[in-house]
Design a protein around this motif. Structure first.
Motif, PDB file in Angstrom:
ATOM      1  N   VAL A  37       0.864  -1.177   0.000  1.00 43.68           N
ATOM      2  CA  VAL A  37       0.000   0.000   0.000  1.00 43.68           C
ATOM      3  C   VAL A  37       0.900   1.226   0.000  1.00 43.68           C
ATOM      4  CG1 VAL A  37      -1.756   1.313   1.250  1.00 43.68           C
ATOM      5  CG2 VAL A  37      -1.845  -1.198   1.232  1.00 43.68           C
ATOM      6  N   THR A  38       0.797   2.034  -1.032  1.00 49.83           N
ATOM      7  CA  THR A  38       1.586   3.260  -1.115  1.00 49.83           C
ATOM      8  C   THR A  38       0.890   4.349  -0.311  1.00 49.83           C
ATOM      9  OG1 THR A  38       2.322   2.664  -3.347  1.00 49.83           O
ATOM     10  CG2 THR A  38       2.600   4.956  -2.672  1.00 49.83           C
ATOM     11  N   VAL A  39       1.637   4.963   0.605  1.00 52.49           N
ATOM     12  CA  VAL A  39       1.050   5.941   1.515  1.00 52.49           C
ATOM     13  C   VAL A  39       1.535   7.341   1.148  1.00 52.49           C
ATOM     14  CG1 VAL A  39       0.809   6.660   3.919  1.00 52.49           C
ATOM     15  CG2 VAL A  39       0.928   4.221   3.347  1.00 52.49           C
ATOM     16  N   ILE A  40       0.590   8.283   1.052  1.00 50.21           N
ATOM     17  CA  ILE A  40       0.895   9.690   0.797  1.00 50.21           C
ATOM     18  C   ILE A  40       0.556  10.491   2.043  1.00 50.21           C
ATOM     19  CG2 ILE A  40       0.371  11.724  -0.607  1.00 50.21           C
ATOM     20  CD1 ILE A  40      -0.486   9.825  -2.853  1.00 50.21           C
ATOM     21  N   ASP A  41       1.522  11.221   2.544  1.00 45.99           N
ATOM     22  CA  ASP A  41       1.321  12.110   3.686  1.00 45.99           C
ATOM     23  C   ASP A  41       0.850  13.459   3.139  1.00 45.99           C
ATOM     24  OD1 ASP A  41       1.470  13.807   5.856  1.00 45.99           O
ATOM     25  OD2 ASP A  41       3.603  13.455   6.263  1.00 45.99           O
ATOM     26  N   SER A  42      -0.434  13.774   3.349  1.00 42.91           N
ATOM     27  CA  SER A  42      -0.988  14.996   2.769  1.00 42.91           C
ATOM     28  C   SER A  42      -0.460  16.262   3.429  1.00 42.91           C
ATOM     29  CB  SER A  42      -2.520  14.971   2.861  1.00 42.91           C
ATOM     30  OG  SER A  42      -2.950  14.984   4.210  1.00 42.91           O
ATOM     31  N   SER A  43       0.172  16.131   4.597  1.00 44.26           N
ATOM     32  CA  SER A  43       0.743  17.315   5.242  1.00 44.26           C
ATOM     33  C   SER A  43       2.053  17.732   4.588  1.00 44.26           C
ATOM     34  CB  SER A  43       0.979  17.047   6.733  1.00 44.26           C
ATOM     35  OG  SER A  43       2.037  16.117   6.933  1.00 44.26           O
ATOM     36  N   ARG A  44       2.624  16.832   3.780  1.00 44.71           N
ATOM     37  CA  ARG A  44       3.918  17.123   3.161  1.00 44.71           C
ATOM     38  C   ARG A  44       3.882  17.081   1.637  1.00 44.71           C
ATOM     39  NH1 ARG A  44       8.449  13.702   6.633  1.00 44.71           N
ATOM     40  NH2 ARG A  44       7.974  14.569   8.710  1.00 44.71           N
ATOM     41  N   ASN A  45       2.858  16.483   1.075  1.00 47.55           N
ATOM     42  CA  ASN A  45       2.835  16.255  -0.364  1.00 47.55           C
ATOM     43  C   ASN A  45       1.541  16.759  -0.987  1.00 47.55           C
ATOM     44  OD1 ASN A  45       5.317  14.328  -0.743  1.00 47.55           O
ATOM     45  ND2 ASN A  45       4.182  13.472   0.989  1.00 47.55           N
ATOM     46  N   ASP A  46       1.645  17.194  -2.247  1.00 49.82           N
ATOM     47  CA  ASP A  46       0.471  17.505  -3.056  1.00 49.82           C
ATOM     48  C   ASP A  46      -0.136  16.174  -3.485  1.00 49.82           C
ATOM     49  OD1 ASP A  46      -1.062  17.831  -5.565  1.00 49.82           O
ATOM     50  OD2 ASP A  46      -0.444  19.931  -5.430  1.00 49.82           O
ATOM     51  N   VAL A  47      -1.318  15.853  -2.985  1.00 52.14           N
ATOM     52  CA  VAL A  47      -1.895  14.530  -3.208  1.00 52.14           C
ATOM     53  C   VAL A  47      -2.112  14.266  -4.687  1.00 52.14           C
ATOM     54  CG1 VAL A  47      -3.941  13.084  -2.825  1.00 52.14           C
ATOM     55  CG2 VAL A  47      -2.974  14.403  -0.929  1.00 52.14           C
ATOM     56  N   ALA A  48      -2.798  15.158  -5.378  1.00 49.93           N
ATOM     57  CA  ALA A  48      -3.121  14.917  -6.786  1.00 49.93           C
ATOM     58  C   ALA A  48      -1.862  14.784  -7.633  1.00 49.93           C
ATOM     59  CB  ALA A  48      -4.010  16.032  -7.314  1.00 49.93           C
ATOM     60  N   ALA A  49      -0.873  15.662  -7.398  1.00 51.56           N
ATOM     61  CA  ALA A  49       0.367  15.583  -8.177  1.00 51.56           C
ATOM     62  C   ALA A  49       1.096  14.275  -7.917  1.00 51.56           C
ATOM     63  CB  ALA A  49       1.270  16.775  -7.832  1.00 51.56           C
ATOM     64  N   THR A  50       1.090  13.830  -6.664  1.00 53.83           N
ATOM     65  CA  THR A  50       1.764  12.575  -6.324  1.00 53.83           C
ATOM     66  C   THR A  50       1.055  11.385  -6.953  1.00 53.83           C
ATOM     67  OG1 THR A  50       2.464  13.548  -4.220  1.00 53.83           O
ATOM     68  CG2 THR A  50       2.625  11.161  -4.426  1.00 53.83           C
ATOM     69  N   VAL A  51      -0.274  11.399  -6.941  1.00 58.87           N
ATOM     70  CA  VAL A  51      -1.031  10.310  -7.570  1.00 58.87           C
ATOM     71  C   VAL A  51      -0.742  10.263  -9.062  1.00 58.87           C
ATOM     72  CG1 VAL A  51      -3.353   9.480  -8.142  1.00 58.87           C
ATOM     73  CG2 VAL A  51      -2.848  10.284  -5.826  1.00 58.87           C
ATOM     74  N   ARG A  52      -0.721  11.415  -9.719  1.00 56.96           N
ATOM     75  CA  ARG A  52      -0.405  11.440 -11.160  1.00 56.96           C
ATOM     76  C   ARG A  52       0.985  10.872 -11.413  1.00 56.96           C
ATOM     77  NH1 ARG A  52      -5.101  12.135 -13.991  1.00 56.96           N
ATOM     78  NH2 ARG A  52      -6.387  13.655 -12.884  1.00 56.96           N
ATOM     79  N   GLU A  53       1.937  11.249 -10.571  1.00 55.18           N
ATOM     80  CA  GLU A  53       3.296  10.747 -10.734  1.00 55.18           C
ATOM     81  C   GLU A  53       3.352   9.233 -10.547  1.00 55.18           C
ATOM     82  OE1 GLU A  53       7.728  11.316  -8.677  1.00 55.18           O
ATOM     83  OE2 GLU A  53       6.063  12.627  -8.114  1.00 55.18           O
ATOM     84  N   LEU A  54       2.661   8.734  -9.554  1.00 54.79           N
ATOM     85  CA  LEU A  54       2.688   7.293  -9.275  1.00 54.79           C
ATOM     86  C   LEU A  54       1.988   6.471 -10.351  1.00 54.79           C
ATOM     87  CD1 LEU A  54       1.878   7.417  -5.438  1.00 54.79           C
ATOM     88  CD2 LEU A  54       4.035   6.663  -6.460  1.00 54.79           C
ATOM     89  N   THR A  55       1.048   7.079 -11.062  1.00 56.00           N
ATOM     90  CA  THR A  55       0.261   6.352 -12.059  1.00 56.00           C
ATOM     91  C   THR A  55       0.645   6.710 -13.496  1.00 56.00           C
ATOM     92  OG1 THR A  55      -1.480   8.033 -11.962  1.00 56.00           O
ATOM     93  CG2 THR A  55      -1.707   6.114 -10.514  1.00 56.00           C
ATOM     94  N   GLY A  56       1.809   7.316 -13.670  1.00 57.85           N
ATOM     95  CA  GLY A  56       2.251   7.681 -15.014  1.00 57.85           C
ATOM     96  C   GLY A  56       1.363   8.713 -15.684  1.00 57.85           C
ATOM     97  N   GLY A  57       0.753   9.575 -14.863  1.00 63.59           N
ATOM     98  CA  GLY A  57      -0.088  10.635 -15.393  1.00 63.59           C
ATOM     99  C   GLY A  57      -1.551  10.290 -15.520  1.00 63.59           C
ATOM    100  N   LYS A  58      -1.900   9.030 -15.335  1.00 64.62           N
ATOM    101  CA  LYS A  58      -3.296   8.599 -15.549  1.00 64.62           C
ATOM    102  C   LYS A  58      -4.245   9.067 -14.449  1.00 64.62           C
ATOM    103  CE  LYS A  58      -6.242   4.494 -15.847  1.00 64.62           C
ATOM    104  NZ  LYS A  58      -6.319   3.013 -15.761  1.00 64.62           N
ATOM    105  N   GLY A  59      -3.856   8.884 -13.212  1.00 61.54           N
ATOM    106  CA  GLY A  59      -4.745   9.153 -12.083  1.00 61.54           C
ATOM    107  C   GLY A  59      -5.389   7.877 -11.570  1.00 61.54           C
ATOM    108  N   ALA A  60      -6.244   8.029 -10.585  1.00 64.66           N
ATOM    109  CA  ALA A  60      -6.889   6.881  -9.928  1.00 64.66           C
ATOM    110  C   ALA A  60      -8.203   6.534 -10.617  1.00 64.66           C
ATOM    111  CB  ALA A  60      -7.143   7.198  -8.464  1.00 64.66           C
ATOM    112  N   ASP A  61      -8.414   5.245 -10.825  1.00 57.84           N
ATOM    113  CA  ASP A  61      -9.681   4.775 -11.409  1.00 57.84           C
ATOM    114  C   ASP A  61     -10.830   4.957 -10.423  1.00 57.84           C
ATOM    115  OD1 ASP A  61      -8.644   3.404 -13.982  1.00 57.84           O
ATOM    116  OD2 ASP A  61      -7.375   2.588 -12.390  1.00 57.84           O
TER     117      ASP A  61
END
Length: 339
Positions: free
Chosen positions: A201-225
């Protein structure tokens, strides 16, 4: 086939009672009463409660935050126990269940006994305890109902869970990873995922990271289904910006009623939003959802929440338990009404 006739037995149940709503959880007046319970309608069953989970919604309903909550009543939505009266084929069975009605619009599970529709009862898998079964209820029912509404996650899909370490977030993680989806979860501070999962499970800390930008990066730009938003308004913008084309977002709660809605992004992205209200589910409807999950629990693919010894309360300590469930406790809390 028509169920076998019930016996005419009745029991004197010890029931937690809330007479009126309070302004603060510390001020809720909880009493204990003896009440006579019996199967009175065709299809009723009488269950001796061995464990009953304590949900945040149980405590919130005592504050009048659920508009259809009735007073006085016995609180409690989740339970596990043994059938002592009702259809003959159920007598002696260890069962569990949940409901959006129990403990809110009618007497619930925080008692030594419960009368409920026999069709709401789900036979407990042998490999989990009654206390663990009692803790499955609301979180897993809510999680599964979201996937039933939106379409079950599939291998190759990405599911983004906003509020990863809440009980519903953990249930969503289990179900999604069980079905082969990739799971990304969002937390509010630097902490690991606290629950069970099939795979990383990949965890994103929203206090330190831009959630949407991180998700795009992790998914090769696609985003979450699928974006499973267990928090609502605080993560609305991040969740919506994280959606893939044709993505769907599930909402189960919110701190505010309204959000800024970008209609262009919505229709250009061909997004679909789904609302899940577990309080609208009858006891039999919740039972149907739980039966879909029983094979996962029976096989060990799904894991009930651990029940720690210090998270088990007698009914006499109900006030303390209700404060804890709305406070800092992250444990799954349960009553053991029959000791």
């Amino acid at each position: 086939m028509t169920a076998a006739a019930k016996t005419s037995s009745s029991v004197t149940a010890t029931c937690l009672r809330v007479a009126a709503k309070a302004d603060r959880i510390e001020n809720v007046a909880l009493g204990i009463e003896q009440r006579t319970l019996a199967c009175v309608r065709p299809g009723d069953a009488l269950v001796e409660i061995k464990a009953a989970a304590i949900n945040p919604s149980d405590a919130k309903a005592t504050l009048g935050l659920m508009p259809h909550a009735v007073f006085p009543r016995t609180p409690g939505r989740d339970f596990a126990g043994v059938v002592i009266d009702g259809p003959a084929e159920l007598i002696g069975k260890e069962v569990f269940g949940s409901s959006g009605q129990l403990g809110i619009g009618r007497d619930g599970t925080h008692a030594t006994h419960l009368v409920v529709e026999a069709s709401a009862l789900v036979e407990k898998p042998a490999n989990i305890s009654l206390a663990e079964a009692a803790g499955i209820g609301v979180p897993f029912v809510t999680a599964q109902e979201g996937f039933r509404r939106s379409g079950m996650s599939k291998p190759g899909e990405t599911v983004l869970i906003l509020g990863l370490n809440g009980k519903v977030g953990q249930a969503v993680t289990q179900i999604a990873s069980w079905q082969g989806a990739r799971v990304i979860g969002v937390v509010r501070k630097d902490e690991p995922y606290a629950g069970h999962a099939h795979g990383e499970v990949t965890v994103i800390d929203s206090s330190r990271n831009d959630v949407a930008a991180t998700v795009r990066e992790l998914t090769g730009g696609k985003g979450a289904d699928i974006v499973y938003n267990t928090v609502g308004e605080p993560y609305y913008d991040a969740g919506t910006k994280s959606l893939a084309h044709l993505g769907r977002q599930i909402f189960i709660a919110s701190t505010k009623a309204t959000v800024p809605f970008d209609i262009f992004a919505f229709y250009r992205g061909k997004h679909t939003f789904f609302g899940v209200d577990s309080l609208s589910l009858s006891s039999p409807e919740a039972g149907e959802i739980l039966r879909e999950l029983v094979p996962g629990f029976a096989s060990g693919a799904l894991k009930p929440f651990p029940i720690k010894p210090d998270a088990i309360y007698p009914l006499q300590r109900a006030a303390e338990a209700y404060v804890a469930v709305l406070g800092s406790s992250r444990d799954r809390l349960v009553f053991q009404p029959n000791g």
